[in-house]
Design a protein around this motif. Structure first.
Motif, PDB file in Angstrom:
ATOM      1  N   THR A 315       0.828  -1.208   0.000  1.00  0.00           N
ATOM      2  CA  THR A 315       0.000   0.000   0.000  1.00  0.00           C
ATOM      3  C   THR A 315       0.864   1.262   0.000  1.00  0.00           C
ATOM      4  OG1 THR A 315      -0.149   0.080   2.416  1.00  0.00           O
ATOM      5  CG2 THR A 315      -1.827  -1.199   1.248  1.00  0.00           C
ATOM      6  N   TRP A 335      -9.675  -5.168   0.164  1.00  0.00           N
ATOM      7  CA  TRP A 335      -9.530  -3.721   0.247  1.00  0.00           C
ATOM      8  C   TRP A 335     -10.704  -3.009  -0.416  1.00  0.00           C
ATOM      9  CZ3 TRP A 335      -5.318  -1.898   2.965  1.00  0.00           C
ATOM     10  CH2 TRP A 335      -4.325  -2.842   3.247  1.00  0.00           C
ATOM     11  N   GLU A 338     -11.029   2.277  -3.319  1.00  0.00           N
ATOM     12  CA  GLU A 338      -9.975   3.301  -3.303  1.00  0.00           C
ATOM     13  C   GLU A 338      -8.611   2.673  -3.012  1.00  0.00           C
ATOM     14  OE1 GLU A 338     -12.792   3.399  -1.615  1.00  0.00           O
ATOM     15  OE2 GLU A 338     -13.883   4.963  -2.707  1.00  0.00           O
ATOM     16  N   ASP A 339      -8.551   1.801  -2.004  1.00  0.00           N
ATOM     17  CA  ASP A 339      -7.275   1.162  -1.656  1.00  0.00           C
ATOM     18  C   ASP A 339      -6.831   0.173  -2.727  1.00  0.00           C
ATOM     19  OD1 ASP A 339      -6.946   2.551   0.726  1.00  0.00           O
ATOM     20  OD2 ASP A 339      -8.085   1.078   1.882  1.00  0.00           O
ATOM     21  N   LEU A 342      -5.263   2.079  -5.350  1.00  0.00           N
ATOM     22  CA  LEU A 342      -3.940   2.513  -4.900  1.00  0.00           C
ATOM     23  C   LEU A 342      -2.909   1.403  -5.075  1.00  0.00           C
ATOM     24  CD1 LEU A 342      -1.990   4.463  -3.440  1.00  0.00           C
ATOM     25  CD2 LEU A 342      -2.861   3.530  -1.262  1.00  0.00           C
TER      26      LEU A 342
END
Length: 429
Positions: A315, A335, A338-339, A342
């Protein structure tokens, strides 16, 4: 036409009458048909999971799925509703019997002695191995008897117990052993965590956080005992599914260096490298404490598989490597969108043109009803263990995340493990 109160079937002149004697056709009952189909399905089921590969051909896999689906649907209609409700209400006790039999090493003991044992004989050996407080003989006998009705054990002559094809998978030395998987997901901790889901319904928090007041990853860092149980349980699952995933994605053979991002103990990567006789280099990337445990796991593998171990946090940043194939197995589902984006963006920053990214996950709405039922159970497990934002996704949702992060040409490879492999490439010139 009715004779003696029973309908008489007239088959004269029909196609069946030309092939079978009339007296045989008149004796065919509905239960004969179901019995024949049942025996056919049992044989088909045995063939489809026969040793040594546990991997049926695609046609047989599809046929077997349809046959079992038909019998499941038929079973719903013939089993009384109140019995179904009552059975489901106490289903967790069957799981507890499975756990206790496994925890006491009963399958390992029976495998070692290679003969059926009585309840008294098993108690003596269990007490010797545990070195703890002696277990209750009456309770052990009742658990063993119950396990024989769940197909976990078979009760032989003179009230002695032996292994079944199912309990072979509970033996630690079995090449596809699920012993640690059972200890993880049917164990005492899981029971408490699952029970907390009744509170999660109101709080929106995972069962794990309701129980420990923290999420899974922080707890794993602080509890080395549970960390080992967790890693070994996931390792069992990876080894079990690996043959089908490897066989159903032939492009693995064109990879020169595979990076497994968040690869845990390295179980899946090890299976891939072993399958290709170590003609591929491997790198396993995960959190520092996971990599520490992976060193011990891989050290015990005396088959020459070369796996580089790199510690870090995907992350935050991923290392530059010579990898041309990157695996994200069971990662994005843990996750939020959004994560997940990422993580994929971080990965995009280290891949080169022509490198492939493989998202290997359980994807919703891609299988039969039976497979979707298993996915629903998996989703409930995620609600219990993983943060509330974790979830299974559809194929379209995964495609969207990849495209949003700079990956294109996505296509999906189905597998006979229930997993799907989504392959994509970076938009780099």
């Amino acid at each position: 036409m009715i004779a003696n109160g029973k309908p008489k079937v007239n088959v004269e002149g029909g196609k069946l009458a030309k092939k079978f004697p009339k007296n045989i056709l008149s004796k065919i009952k509905t239960w004969h048909i179901f019995l024949s189909l049942g025996l056919f399905s049992v044989v088909l089921g045995y063939i489809s999971v026969a040793p040594p590969t546990d991997l049926p051909s695609w046609p047989l896999y599809r046929l077997n799925s349809k046959v079992w689906q038909s019998f499941e649907n038929w079973g719903k209609h013939v089993k009384p509703y109140h019995i179904r409700v009552m059975t489901t209400a106490v289903q967790h006790l069957e799981s507890r019997a499975l756990y206790m039999i496994t925890y006491l090493n009963v399958p390992d003991i029976l495998h070692r002695v290679e003969k059926p044992l009585s309840c008294e004989e098993l108690k003596e050996l269990v007490d010797q191995e545990s070195g703890l407080e002696p277990i209750s003989l009456p309770f052990l006998c009742r658990i063993l008897h119950a396990a024989s009705h769940f197909d976990i054990l078979q009760e032989a002559h003179e009230h002695k117990y032996d292994l079944t094809p199912l309990s072979q998978y509970l033996v630690a030395s079995h090449p596809r052993s699920l012993k640690h998987y059972v200890l993880l997901y049917a164990g005492d901790e899981s029971l408490v965590i699952s029970t907390a889901l009744s509170r999660s319904l109101y709080s929106g928090l995972s069962g794990f956080k309701e129980t420990y007041r923290k999420e899974l990853l922080p707890q794993l860092k602080e509890d080395p005992v549970f960390r080992e149980i967790y890693d070994r349980g996931l390792g069992d699952s990876s080894r079990l599914h690996a043959p089908a995933i490897i066989a159903d994605y032939p492009p693995f053979s064109s990879c020169k260096h595979i990076c497994d991002i968040g690869g845990g103990m390295g179980s899946f990567l090890h299976e891939v490298l072993t399958y290709y006789a170590h003609g591929i280099e491997g790198t396993n990337f995960d959190l520092p404490d996971v990599i520490t445990n992976a060193k011990g796991f891989l050290k015990g593998k005396a088959d020459g598989a070369k796996i580089n171990l790199i510690a870090g946090n995907f992350t935050k940043q991923l290392p530059k490597t010579s990898c041309d194939c990157f695996i994200l197995k069971d990662i994005l589902q843990n996750w939020s969108d959004e994560d997940a984006a990422l993580i994929l963006s971080n990965l995009y920053g280290v891949v080169n043109k022509g490198n492939r990214v493989l998202v290997i996950e359980t994807i919703l709405h891609t299988g039969s009803f039976s497979e979707e039922r298993l996915k629903s159970l998996m989703d409930l497990t995620m609600m219990a263990f993983n943060p509330s934002h974790s979830r299974l996704r559809t194929e379209e949702e995964i495609y969207f995340l990849l495209e949003q992060s700079g990956f294109v040409e996505a296509q999906t490879y189905p597998t006979r493990a229930g997993y799907s492999i989504v392959e994509a490439f970076p938009t780099k010139s």
